[in-house]
Design a protein around this motif. Sequence first.
Motif, PDB file in Angstrom:
ATOM      1  N   LYS A 182       1.647  -1.684   9.189  1.00 31.10           N
ATOM      2  CA  LYS A 182       0.633  -2.618   9.679  1.00 31.10           C
ATOM      3  C   LYS A 182      -0.171  -1.970  10.806  1.00 31.10           C
ATOM      4  O   LYS A 182       0.408  -1.349  11.699  1.00 31.10           O
ATOM      5  CB  LYS A 182       1.363  -3.856  10.199  1.00 31.10           C
ATOM      6  N   GLU A 198       4.452   2.337  17.277  1.00 31.34           N
ATOM      7  CA  GLU A 198       5.922   2.255  17.250  1.00 31.34           C
ATOM      8  C   GLU A 198       6.494   3.210  16.201  1.00 31.34           C
ATOM      9  O   GLU A 198       7.479   3.913  16.451  1.00 31.34           O
ATOM     10  CB  GLU A 198       6.362   0.807  16.953  1.00 31.34           C
ATOM     11  N   ASN A 217      11.488   2.874   4.644  1.00 30.47           N
ATOM     12  CA  ASN A 217      10.918   1.652   5.219  1.00 30.47           C
ATOM     13  C   ASN A 217      11.848   1.163   6.320  1.00 30.47           C
ATOM     14  O   ASN A 217      13.075   1.262   6.203  1.00 30.47           O
ATOM     15  CB  ASN A 217      10.782   0.576   4.133  1.00 30.47           C
ATOM     16  N   ARG A 218      11.252   0.634   7.407  1.00 31.97           N
ATOM     17  CA  ARG A 218      12.063   0.169   8.550  1.00 31.97           C
ATOM     18  C   ARG A 218      13.159  -0.789   8.093  1.00 31.97           C
ATOM     19  O   ARG A 218      14.330  -0.648   8.448  1.00 31.97           O
ATOM     20  CB  ARG A 218      11.141  -0.506   9.565  1.00 31.97           C
ATOM     21  N   THR A 219      12.794  -1.762   7.280  1.00 31.35           N
ATOM     22  CA  THR A 219      13.788  -2.685   6.744  1.00 31.35           C
ATOM     23  C   THR A 219      14.309  -2.098   5.440  1.00 31.35           C
ATOM     24  O   THR A 219      13.562  -1.967   4.460  1.00 31.35           O
ATOM     25  CB  THR A 219      13.142  -4.066   6.504  1.00 31.35           C
ATOM     26  N   MET A 272       2.335   4.287   6.559  1.00 27.55           N
ATOM     27  CA  MET A 272       1.552   3.210   5.939  1.00 27.55           C
ATOM     28  C   MET A 272       2.124   1.874   6.395  1.00 27.55           C
ATOM     29  O   MET A 272       2.771   1.157   5.632  1.00 27.55           O
ATOM     30  CB  MET A 272       1.646   3.390   4.410  1.00 27.55           C
ATOM     31  N   ARG A 286      13.690  -3.203   1.731  1.00 31.08           N
ATOM     32  CA  ARG A 286      12.431  -2.893   1.026  1.00 31.08           C
ATOM     33  C   ARG A 286      12.541  -1.541   0.304  1.00 31.08           C
ATOM     34  O   ARG A 286      12.012  -1.371  -0.792  1.00 31.08           O
ATOM     35  CB  ARG A 286      11.274  -2.875   2.022  1.00 31.08           C
ATOM     36  N   GLY A 323      -3.391   3.634   7.256  1.00 28.69           N
ATOM     37  CA  GLY A 323      -3.709   2.203   7.402  1.00 28.69           C
ATOM     38  C   GLY A 323      -5.110   2.003   7.944  1.00 28.69           C
ATOM     39  O   GLY A 323      -5.855   2.960   8.194  1.00 28.69           O
ATOM     40  N   ASN A 324      -5.460   0.742   8.155  1.00 24.21           N
ATOM     41  CA  ASN A 324      -6.785   0.407   8.681  1.00 24.21           C
ATOM     42  C   ASN A 324      -6.758   0.415  10.200  1.00 24.21           C
ATOM     43  O   ASN A 324      -7.003  -0.607  10.845  1.00 24.21           O
ATOM     44  CB  ASN A 324      -7.216  -0.977   8.193  1.00 24.21           C
ATOM     45  N   MET A 328       0.824  -1.221   0.000  1.00 23.78           N
ATOM     46  CA  MET A 328       0.000   0.000   0.000  1.00 23.78           C
ATOM     47  C   MET A 328       0.855   1.268   0.000  1.00 23.78           C
ATOM     48  O   MET A 328       0.619   2.194  -0.780  1.00 23.78           O
ATOM     49  CB  MET A 328      -0.936   0.006   1.219  1.00 23.78           C
TER      50      MET A 328
HETATM   51  P1  NBP Z   1       1.281  -4.487   6.006  1.00 20.36           P
HETATM   52  O1  NBP Z   1       0.017  -4.290   6.755  1.00 20.36           O
HETATM   53  O2  NBP Z   1       1.613  -5.851   5.532  1.00 20.36           O
HETATM   54  O3  NBP Z   1       2.485  -3.897   6.889  1.00 20.36           O
HETATM   55  C1  NBP Z   1       3.815  -4.034   6.475  1.00 20.36           C
HETATM   56  C2  NBP Z   1       4.564  -2.724   6.646  1.00 20.36           C
HETATM   57  O4  NBP Z   1       4.544  -2.300   8.013  1.00 20.36           O
HETATM   58  C3  NBP Z   1       6.031  -2.876   6.270  1.00 20.36           C
HETATM   59  O5  NBP Z   1       6.453  -1.701   5.631  1.00 20.36           O
HETATM   60  C4  NBP Z   1       6.691  -3.053   7.626  1.00 20.36           C
HETATM   61  O6  NBP Z   1       8.047  -2.734   7.647  1.00 20.36           O
HETATM   62  C5  NBP Z   1       5.902  -2.038   8.409  1.00 20.36           C
HETATM   63  N1  NBP Z   1       6.099  -2.125   9.852  1.00 20.36           N
HETATM   64  C6  NBP Z   1       5.735  -3.080  10.736  1.00 20.36           C
HETATM   65 BR1  NBP Z   1       4.940  -4.658  10.297  1.00 20.36          BR
HETATM   66  N2  NBP Z   1       6.062  -2.797  11.990  1.00 20.36           N
HETATM   67  C7  NBP Z   1       6.659  -1.594  11.925  1.00 20.36           C
HETATM   68  C8  NBP Z   1       7.214  -0.756  12.911  1.00 20.36           C
HETATM   69  N3  NBP Z   1       7.173  -1.089  14.198  1.00 20.36           N
HETATM   70  N4  NBP Z   1       7.774   0.410  12.511  1.00 20.36           N
HETATM   71  C9  NBP Z   1       7.794   0.761  11.220  1.00 20.36           C
HETATM   72  N5  NBP Z   1       7.263  -0.003  10.222  1.00 20.36           N
HETATM   73  C10 NBP Z   1       6.697  -1.164  10.575  1.00 20.36           C
HETATM   74  O7  NBP Z   1       1.301  -3.478   4.739  1.00 20.36           O
HETATM   75  P2  NBP Z   1       0.169  -3.157   3.660  1.00 20.36           P
HETATM   76  O8  NBP Z   1      -0.547  -4.380   3.184  1.00 20.36           O
HETATM   77  O9  NBP Z   1       0.813  -2.258   2.676  1.00 20.36           O
HETATM   78  O10 NBP Z   1      -0.920  -2.336   4.506  1.00 20.36           O
HETATM   79  C11 NBP Z   1      -0.601  -1.140   5.164  1.00 20.36           C
HETATM   80  C12 NBP Z   1      -1.846  -0.633   5.856  1.00 20.36           C
HETATM   81  O11 NBP Z   1      -2.857  -0.381   4.873  1.00 20.36           O
HETATM   82  C13 NBP Z   1      -2.477  -1.615   6.839  1.00 20.36           C
HETATM   83  O12 NBP Z   1      -3.039  -0.916   7.903  1.00 20.36           O
HETATM   84  C14 NBP Z   1      -3.568  -2.258   6.033  1.00 20.36           C
HETATM   85  O13 NBP Z   1      -4.601  -2.787   6.840  1.00 20.36           O
HETATM   86  C15 NBP Z   1      -4.040  -1.080   5.204  1.00 20.36           C
HETATM   87  N6  NBP Z   1      -4.737  -1.419   3.969  1.00 20.36           N
HETATM   88  C16 NBP Z   1      -4.316  -2.450   3.207  1.00 20.36           C
HETATM   89  C17 NBP Z   1      -4.974  -2.746   2.026  1.00 20.36           C
HETATM   90  C18 NBP Z   1      -4.509  -3.869   1.160  1.00 20.36           C
HETATM   91  O14 NBP Z   1      -5.196  -4.150   0.155  1.00 20.36           O
HETATM   92  N7  NBP Z   1      -3.385  -4.500   1.461  1.00 20.36           N
HETATM   93  C19 NBP Z   1      -6.065  -1.968   1.620  1.00 20.36           C
HETATM   94  C20 NBP Z   1      -6.449  -0.888   2.401  1.00 20.36           C
HETATM   95  C21 NBP Z   1      -5.779  -0.627   3.576  1.00 20.36           C
HETATM   96  P3  NBP Z   1       9.157  -3.890   7.426  1.00 20.36           P
HETATM   97  O15 NBP Z   1       9.299  -3.995   5.945  1.00 20.36           O
HETATM   98  O16 NBP Z   1      10.340  -3.351   8.104  1.00 20.36           O
HETATM   99  O17 NBP Z   1       8.631  -5.147   8.057  1.00 20.36           O
END
Ligand code: NBP
Length: 477
Positions: free
Chosen positions: A76, A83, A33-35, A74, A38, A102-103, A14
């Motif tokens: 999780k 955090e 991005n934290r990691t 954006m 990515r 996010g949601n 997203m």
């Molecule tokens: P995810 O919900 O799968 O989250 C992954 C991301 O969160 C990665 O960038 C990860 O970084 C980061 N993250 C986490 Br986990 N913990 C973190 C922390 N403590 N500090 C900083 N970054 C952190 O990603 P997504 O599917 O892109 O969804 C993002 C948001 O959008 C969610 O709230 C989701 O519910 C919402 N949403 C999603 C959709 C959809 O279709 N997917 C649609 C509408 C809304 P990392 O790479 O370092 O692990």
Amino acid sequence: MTRARFGVMGLAVMGANLARNVASHGLPVAVYNRTAARTEKFMAEHGGEGDFTPAHSVAELVAAVEKPRAILVMVKAGPPVDEAIQEIAPHLEKGDILIDGGNSFFGDTRRRCAELEARGLSFLGSGVSGGEEAALKGPSIMPGGSEAAYRQVEDVLTTIAAKFDGAPCCTFIGADGAGHYVKMVHNGIEYADIQLIAESYDFLQQALGLGATEQAAIFQEWNRGDLDSYLIQITAEVLAKQDAATGKPLVDLIRDEAAQKGTGKWTSQSALDLGIPLTAITEAVFARFLSAQKEERVNASRQLRGPRGSRNREEGLVDAVRDALYASKVVAYAQGYEQMTAAAAEYGWKLDLGAISSIWRAGCIIRARFLDRIKDAYGEHPDLPNLLLAPYFRDAVGSAQDAWRRVVSLSVELGVPVPAFSSALAYYDGYRRERTPANLIQGLRDYFGAHTYGRVDRPGAFHTRWAQDGSEILVED
Ligand code: NBP
């Protein structure tokens, strides 16, 4: 260092697509991005698409964005948002704006708004709908929080939002958690819409023996009428898809266990808190729970008897299912909108239900022709107590009700579970009743718990000594 107009923290599907969307409109974007891997992958795959500045720390991200900064978080939903905020907030300055796209749970957003405002920072809790493709091409955006902050980022958000007849599907929703609340109800309605489609599919299959391919044509046809919507359109596509390996409809090979991420459950929980009869969405949530009890269902299917009814080939049943689907959908929306009205009163938001309907007409999962009708209904009567009372919907449901009753009663006879169809019909019948059996409920409550009751012929609260001398006591004037 280039000064980016916008920052994005979190580059999973997203965040990455929203960053690309912003950049595609010629705006410079800083990404983090934290990691780090990515971020590097993002730059390798998309760095050439626009003016991106990759950041390797939150400090770098903050430094790359022009003041007052607008940074989209954006990540999780849940603790990761807190955090991420804890990590970035110390680097921000008064007037900077954080947007959580996010949601997130609206209660968390209310808390975060207050916490960040106390630190001199602005916070927008913004629902973003439409999934990954819409994030890239134009989502429906529901921002809530500080209105002054929204006005500063309005140009960016309306630029990247979906457009319906040229109008952006983004509008300021209301204070603190209002944007995330409305996004939550959107998702709840999506649960109901999907459940109603699944019940239609099940009925057409169980009662009429229609296979996936035949049904694909039916849904395609329905999509040309009042049911015209994204979900009906993709239902036709899913039903039409053949599995390359087996040559069978792919849908027949998909396990019948529905997953969920929780926004439907939150919607129902909030309805319980607010005292709103949100039956259609809640039945949709329960139906997913029941579907997930696969092992138990397989076991029960071998033990519990159903009716001996067989398939029914009555004329006009396909059209009846279409009408039942439409009428039930109206009820699901009526309940969801009633819930938003109640939430607005509870949390002090000024929700414009017509404007909310407008921004759901494109970009989001529940986009549908019928949202235009809802927009018009609230445009004409902003204080409409229930969508069912709007003349268009009152007449549409009134015309559909015979077919709706026929489908529900046939389902009961044949043992086809249609919890959303039937609970929506029960709600309709309950809502249109001047007098319900709650008089007896009150009598019973007073009998065993002295909870008192009101009388139809006199004011006050009364208690009767039911099991003693039967005398009535006026407890309260
Ligand atoms: P995810 O919900 O799968 O989250 C992954 C991301 O969160 C990665 O960038 C990860 O970084 C980061 N993250 C986490 Br986990 N913990 C973190 C922390 N403590 N500090 C900083 N970054 C952190 O990603 P997504 O599917 O892109 O969804 C993002 C948001 O959008 C969610 O709230 C989701 O519910 C919402 N949403 C999603 C959709 C959809 O279709 N997917 C649609 C509408 C809304 P990392 O790479 O370092 O692990």
